[in-house]
Each structure stands twice: as structure tokens, then as C-alpha cells.
Scaffold this active site. Structure first.
Site, mmCIF file in Angstrom:
data_model
loop_
_atom_site.group_PDB
_atom_site.id
_atom_site.type_symbol
_atom_site.label_atom_id
_atom_site.label_comp_id
_atom_site.label_asym_id
_atom_site.label_seq_id
_atom_site.Cartn_x
_atom_site.Cartn_y
_atom_site.Cartn_z
ATOM 1 N N CYS A 88 0.809 -1.226 0.000
ATOM 2 C CA CYS A 88 0.000 0.000 0.000
ATOM 3 C C CYS A 88 0.841 1.274 0.000
ATOM 4 O O CYS A 88 0.330 2.347 -0.287
ATOM 5 C CB CYS A 88 -0.935 0.024 1.202
ATOM 6 S SG CYS A 88 -2.233 -1.193 1.057
HETATM 7 N N1 COA Z 1 -20.630 -8.697 7.949
HETATM 8 C C1 COA Z 1 -21.193 -8.708 9.169
HETATM 9 N N2 COA Z 1 -20.480 -8.885 10.290
HETATM 10 C C2 COA Z 1 -19.141 -9.073 10.161
HETATM 11 C C3 COA Z 1 -18.513 -9.087 8.906
HETATM 12 C C4 COA Z 1 -19.318 -8.892 7.769
HETATM 13 N N3 COA Z 1 -18.791 -8.887 6.538
HETATM 14 N N4 COA Z 1 -17.177 -9.289 9.083
HETATM 15 C C5 COA Z 1 -16.984 -9.411 10.408
HETATM 16 N N5 COA Z 1 -18.174 -9.294 11.066
HETATM 17 C C6 COA Z 1 -18.421 -9.370 12.518
HETATM 18 C C7 COA Z 1 -17.428 -10.306 13.170
HETATM 19 O O1 COA Z 1 -17.924 -11.631 13.137
HETATM 20 C C8 COA Z 1 -17.373 -9.754 14.586
HETATM 21 O O2 COA Z 1 -18.494 -10.208 15.313
HETATM 22 P P1 COA Z 1 -18.388 -10.553 16.876
HETATM 23 O O3 COA Z 1 -18.043 -9.257 17.532
HETATM 24 O O4 COA Z 1 -19.755 -11.049 17.182
HETATM 25 O O5 COA Z 1 -17.297 -11.555 16.989
HETATM 26 C C9 COA Z 1 -17.540 -8.245 14.389
HETATM 27 O O6 COA Z 1 -18.178 -8.089 13.113
HETATM 28 C C10 COA Z 1 -16.221 -7.493 14.400
HETATM 29 O O7 COA Z 1 -15.343 -8.078 13.443
HETATM 30 P P2 COA Z 1 -13.869 -7.560 13.215
HETATM 31 O O8 COA Z 1 -13.240 -8.303 12.071
HETATM 32 O O9 COA Z 1 -13.130 -7.585 14.508
HETATM 33 O O10 COA Z 1 -14.199 -6.071 12.722
HETATM 34 P P3 COA Z 1 -13.419 -4.730 12.870
HETATM 35 O O11 COA Z 1 -14.262 -3.779 13.607
HETATM 36 O O12 COA Z 1 -11.990 -4.891 13.296
HETATM 37 O O13 COA Z 1 -13.389 -4.205 11.338
HETATM 38 C C11 COA Z 1 -11.861 -4.110 9.480
HETATM 39 C C12 COA Z 1 -12.781 -4.964 10.346
HETATM 40 C C13 COA Z 1 -11.106 -5.005 8.517
HETATM 41 C C14 COA Z 1 -12.715 -3.147 8.684
HETATM 42 C C15 COA Z 1 -10.893 -3.330 10.375
HETATM 43 O O14 COA Z 1 -10.242 -4.188 11.280
HETATM 44 C C16 COA Z 1 -9.833 -2.570 9.608
HETATM 45 O O15 COA Z 1 -10.117 -1.778 8.746
HETATM 46 N N6 COA Z 1 -8.550 -2.765 9.963
HETATM 47 C C17 COA Z 1 -7.435 -2.100 9.319
HETATM 48 C C18 COA Z 1 -7.316 -2.625 7.964
HETATM 49 C C19 COA Z 1 -6.187 -2.015 7.197
HETATM 50 O O16 COA Z 1 -5.896 -0.863 7.247
HETATM 51 N N7 COA Z 1 -5.543 -2.837 6.450
HETATM 52 C C20 COA Z 1 -4.551 -2.405 5.584
HETATM 53 C C21 COA Z 1 -4.818 -3.068 4.308
HETATM 54 S S1 COA Z 1 -3.774 -2.440 3.122
#
Ligand code: COA
Length: 372
Positions: free
Chosen positions: A156
């Protein structure tokens, strides 16, 4: 030593979009199929049923509302969940070269330059469609550019690392005028069948022209400083290399696509990026009050809100830290350059801003710019 400047920028946007609702319908149909196929194992407790995705979750967790893609039909086919991008013959332009060329032509038009006036092309992207010949050299040929060209990959952060390389070459005089091009076909390295990340990415290509400020033909930004940093981490990883099996062998492909531990990335990258920008500005004698704009990497809205607040010491005013991820999703290296290309025209002479990209490895790159 010459003063480097950004004199043009361009964005190639694919024609097809996928809204969150369309994506969720496809994912949920895929999950239903998977649950049907694995009904026995689920009933016996050998594995868990696949949960449904939701548009509300996607917007609240990421801020993403839609993404542009090179092929919608293959991604939304619940029996496939992967773009259909036809292989091209060796004598036809590659798909990344074609996207990059479009962005490059826009950037050149803004700079008032032609392809022949370029003497360095850098293709800076997270994933390249082939090992060699370099995509950058293909673009060099298609543009009629001279000099030399090469591909580079810092995930990235590729755009800002590429700008640093180009700016250093322009500064020293080893090249006169460079193009840094970021074609990103993220849809082809995203696992659309993984509920935790299926909504994250989109496709795009960006380009910027870097040349001597004294050569600029129109409005431009002086590159006042660049700074890059890396730190090894496995929290974002893609094992798709030549030592691995190809992704056509669908049954065993998960580690050959984008994988992340999103929560950890969030926690670890935020302090790294905020401290990086603060340190770079400090070194240049810039204070938060000097900053007119922050063009950040576009992965997650909450993340950008946090960084903007940390760097400025207050909640950014509307327009000070523009996001484009609601329309484009995460486009890897291209995100901060899309934000810059679409939200910099209104800057007045003397206005200052920071372009910052960050992501896998971990890596972070910042470019301090001032409107001339
Ligand atoms: N739809 C519905 N629910 C979902 C889901 C989806 N597609 N994906 C995950 N969930 C649920 C999970 O099961 C979890 O449920 P629980 O609390 O009952 O266990 C909850 O949502 C939280 O999941 P989590 O994966 O921990 O979400 P998050 O709040 O961390 O958000 C991201 C996920 C990926 C958006 C976030 O972590 C993020 O953006 N991180 C940084 C990513 C980044 O910058 N990466 C660099 C890439 S270049």
C-alpha cells in the site's frame, strides 16, 4: 541540486461498480451454497455454518459504500467469486499497462507534457500481473518515453516510496522528468469468499509526474520532503509467489490472496503513522497549524479520522482530510493519490499538505508538498 515538483496527476477509474448491497447478496448466496454443501459436517459439529455478511457492518466498520472493479460479473457469481480477466497474448498490452497508461496520459496532460519527454517510468504497485518484463517498461514503450523504467512493490505504500525514488532522481539530476504509476487490480488478489475482508478492496490506477520545478508548465506542488519507513510484520500478508502453487488451483488458495489481522493492523499501524507524519513535519520545521490538507491512504474511515485528529491536534474541518474510500474502497497504493488528484486544485500558493500512504510490511511513506 534541483527542486522536484509534482506537476500533474491522473486517475483511471474502471467503468463497473459494485455497491455494498450487491456484494452482500452475492456473498450471502455463496454462504448459503457452502452451508448446503457442508450440511452434514455442520450438523455433526465438525465445522461451523458460514455467517451472512451485511451492508450495515461494512459501512460502520470501514466507511466503504461501493468499489470500482475491472470485472463485476465474475466477482458477483456465487459459484466463482473471482474476476474474469481474460489472459492476453504476449504482443497485446497487458491489463495493468493499459490502466496505467490511461492515468499517465491524464497526468501528462495536466503537466503539459508528452510521453517522449519522460525519461523514467516507475510502476509502483502491490501486485504485478507478471514477473517480467517489467510493466513499467511496457508503459514506457506505449508512451514513447525514453530513459529507463522499473517495477517496484511496497504494498500500500508503493506510491509514496515511488515518489521518493523519483524525487531523489530529479533532485540529483539523474533524470529530468519521471512518472510514478500505480495500477491496482486489487479485485484479483482479494478473497471475495472471506466474510471478514470481502468488502475491502477496489480497482483503479493513478499516475503523477515528478519533474524540476523550474520546468513546470502550470500550477504545481513543490516536493519539500519525503520520508519512508518499514518494520517487518506478518499481520498483512500474501504468499502468492513463484514458489507457491498457482491460484487456479482453487481448493488451496487462501494464503495466496490478501490476508490480514485487521484488528492488529488497526492498533499497530495508527501510532506508527501518526508518529511518522509528526516526525517528518518536525524535521521540516512544519507545525500542525501550517497544514492545509492531509491526503491519507484510504483503507478505513475510522483509521483516517484518528490519524487526522492526531496530526492536527483537533478534529479535521470538512475538506481538510478528504476521503475517497466511500466510492473507491481501499485501492492499496493508489488511495492517497486519488485523494490528492481529486482534492488539490483549490490549494492556493504557499498552502501545504502531506500525502501519506501506509500498509503491509508494515510500511509508511510521507511526502510534504507546498503549492507553488
Ligand atoms: N458482515 C457482518 N459482520 C461481520 C462481517 C461482515 N462482513 N465481518 C466481520 N463481522 C463481525 C465479526 O464476526 C465480529 O463479530 P463478533 O463481535 O460477534 O465476533 C464483528 O463483526 C467485528 O469483526 P472484526 O473483524 O473484529 O471487525 P473490525 O471492527 O476490526 O473491522 C476491518 C474490520 C477489517 C474493517 C478493520 O479491522 C480494519 O479496517 N482494519 C485495518 C485494515 C487495514 O488498514 N488494512 C490495511 C490493508 S492495506
Amino acid at each position: 541540486m534541483y527542486q522536484p515538483a509534482l506537476t500533474g496527476s491522473g486517475v483511471f477509474t474502471p467503468q463497473q461498480t459494485i455497491t455494498n448491497d450487491e456484494l452482500v447478496v452475492a456473498f450471502n448466496a455463496y454462504a448459503d451454497l457452502w452451508n448446503e454443501e457442508n450440511a452434514g459436517a455442520i450438523a455433526s459439529g465438525a465445522c461451523e455454518a458460514m455467517a451472512q455478511s451485511s451492508s450495515d457492518f461494512i459501512v460502520s466498520a470501514s466507511g466503504i459504500e461501493q468499489r470500482f472493479v475491472m470485472d463485476k460479473e465474475g466477482v458477483l457469481d456465487p459459484k466463482r467469486m473471482f474476476p474474469r480477466l481474460a489472459a492476453r497474448t504476449d504482443d497485446a498490452p497487458g491489463i495493468m499497462a493499459e490502466m496505467g497508461l490511461d492515468a499517465a496520459r491524464q497526468a501528462l496532460a495536466q503537466a503539459g507534457r508528452s510521453g517522449e519527454e519522460i525519461d523514467c517510468v516507475i510502476c509502483a504497485a502491490s501486485n504485478h500481473e507478471r514477473a517480467y518484463p517489467a510493466i513499467a517498461i511496457e508503459i514506457q514503450k506505449l508512451l514513447g518515453a525514453g530513459g529507463f523504467a522499473f517495477d517496484m512493490n511496497v504494498a500500500c505504500s508503493s506510491a509514496t516510496f515511488g515518489i521518493q525514488a523519483a524525487a531523489d532522481m530529479v533532485r540529483s539530476g539523474s533524470v529530468r522528468r519521471a512518472l510514478v504509476i500505480c495500477p491496482e487490480i486489487c479485485s484479483a488478489h482479494l478473497e471475495w469468499r472471506d466474510r471478514d475482508c470481502h468488502f475491502i478492496f477496489g480497482d483503479v490506477a493513478t499516475a503523477v509526474v515528478v519533474e524540476r520545478a523550474e520546468d513546470a508548465q502550470g500550477a504545481h506542488f513543490l516536493v519539500k520532503g519525503t520520508r519512508c519507513a518499514t518494520e517487518f510484520s506478518n499481520n498483512i500478508r500474501n504468499n502468492n509467489g513463484f514458489l507457491r502453487r498457482t491460484r487456479d488451483q482453487m481448493e488451496d488458495r487462501r494464503d495466496m490472496q490478501f490476508m490480514q489481522n485487521g484488528r492488529k493492523v488497526f492498533k499497530e499501524v495508527l501510532p506508527m503513522v501518526s508518529a511518522h507524519i509528526a516526525g517528518h513535519m518536525d524535521e521540516a520545521g512544519w507545525s500542525a497549524a501550517d497544514l492545509k490538507r492531509l491526503w491519507l491512504h484510504q483503507a478505513n474511515k475510522t483509521m483516517n479520522d484518528f490519524i487526522g485528529k492526531k496530526v492536527l491536534g483537533r478534529v479535521p474541518e470538512p475538506g481538510e482530510q478528504p476521503n475517497i474510500l466511500q466510492d473507491y474502497a481501499n485501492t492499496s497504493s493508489a488511495g492517497s493519490i486519488i485523494a490528492f488528484a481529486k482534492h488539490s486544485d483549490d490549494m492556493a500558493p504557499g498552502d501545504r499538505g502531506v500525502i501519506c500512504s501506509f500498509g503491509a510490511r508494515y510500511s509508511v511513506g510521507s511526502v510534504l508538498v507546498e503549492r507553488a
